[in-house]
Design an enzyme around this catalytic site. Structure first.
Site, PDB file in Angstrom:
ATOM      1  N   SER A   1     -22.200   5.360 -42.042  1.00  0.00           N
ATOM      2  CA  SER A   1     -22.862   4.059 -41.975  1.00  0.00           C
ATOM      3  C   SER A   1     -23.535   3.742 -43.303  1.00  0.00           C
ATOM      4  O   SER A   1     -23.926   4.639 -44.048  1.00  0.00           O
ATOM      5  CB  SER A   1     -23.919   4.059 -40.869  1.00  0.00           C
ATOM      6  N   HIS A   2     -23.698   2.467 -43.573  1.00  0.00           N
ATOM      7  CA  HIS A   2     -24.449   2.025 -44.738  1.00  0.00           C
ATOM      8  C   HIS A   2     -25.940   2.353 -44.597  1.00  0.00           C
ATOM      9  O   HIS A   2     -26.670   2.344 -45.577  1.00  0.00           O
ATOM     10  CB  HIS A   2     -24.283   0.514 -44.939  1.00  0.00           C
ATOM     11  N   SER A   3     -26.366   2.616 -43.396  1.00  0.00           N
ATOM     12  CA  SER A   3     -27.777   2.891 -43.115  1.00  0.00           C
ATOM     13  C   SER A   3     -27.940   4.322 -42.611  1.00  0.00           C
ATOM     14  O   SER A   3     -27.315   4.726 -41.624  1.00  0.00           O
ATOM     15  CB  SER A   3     -28.282   1.923 -42.043  1.00  0.00           C
TER      16      SER A   3
ATOM     17  N   ASP B   1     -18.928   1.815 -40.358  1.00  0.00           N
ATOM     18  CA  ASP B   1     -19.431   0.489 -40.017  1.00  0.00           C
ATOM     19  C   ASP B   1     -18.840  -0.639 -40.865  1.00  0.00           C
ATOM     20  O   ASP B   1     -18.267  -1.559 -40.308  1.00  0.00           O
ATOM     21  CB  ASP B   1     -20.965   0.445 -40.007  1.00  0.00           C
TER      22      ASP B   1
ATOM     23  N   SER C   1     -17.259  -0.744 -47.606  1.00  0.00           N
ATOM     24  CA  SER C   1     -17.192   0.406 -48.502  1.00  0.00           C
ATOM     25  C   SER C   1     -17.244   1.725 -47.740  1.00  0.00           C
ATOM     26  O   SER C   1     -16.759   2.744 -48.231  1.00  0.00           O
ATOM     27  CB  SER C   1     -18.295   0.361 -49.566  1.00  0.00           C
TER      28      SER C   1
END
Length: 120
Positions: free
Chosen positions: A8-10, A63, A66
């Site tokens: 995930s980006h987070s 997600d 990238s």
């Protein structure tokens, strides 16, 4: 047994999914890879390290853009002994469904089929 990698980006989302699955299913390893140096984003290296450190086959969920690109690159470069596959499903729902199927003893192919058929 099959493991799950969540990209995930987070960082909070990745570890939140890991925590959710740990509370809802037993015995399923979830490897969380989230954020990029404490910020929102993804980096190739942590994803590659997660894949290179596997001790079993793995299904990978991601997600956004990238995350998918870096995950694809890491899978393509992996030359280890385990099966590693990106699954096209929502990151939370897909990884949770996979964990339930893994925890009930389904094999790798059955888990992939169950998740992908749900989200086709």
């Amino acid at each position: 047994m099959t493991s799950i990698i969540v990209v995930s980006h987070s960082e909070e989302i990745a570890y939140g999914i890991q925590k959710l699955i740990a509370q809802m299913t037993e015995g399923v390893e979830v490897i969380a890879v989230g954020g990029s140096d404490g910020t929102i984003g993804t980096s190739f290296e942590p994803i590659q390290q997660a894949i290179e450190g596997l001790k079993d086959d793995a299904l990978c969920f991601y997600d956004l853009g990238s995350a998918e690109m870096n995950l694809d690159m890491a899978i393509e470069m992996y030359d280890g002994e385990y099966r590693v596959e990106k699954v096209e499903a929502p990151i939370v729902e897909g990884s949770f469904l996979a964990s339930v199927n893994i925890s009930t003893g389904k094999d790798y192919g059955e888990v992939v089929e169950a998740v992908e058929s749900e989200y086709r």
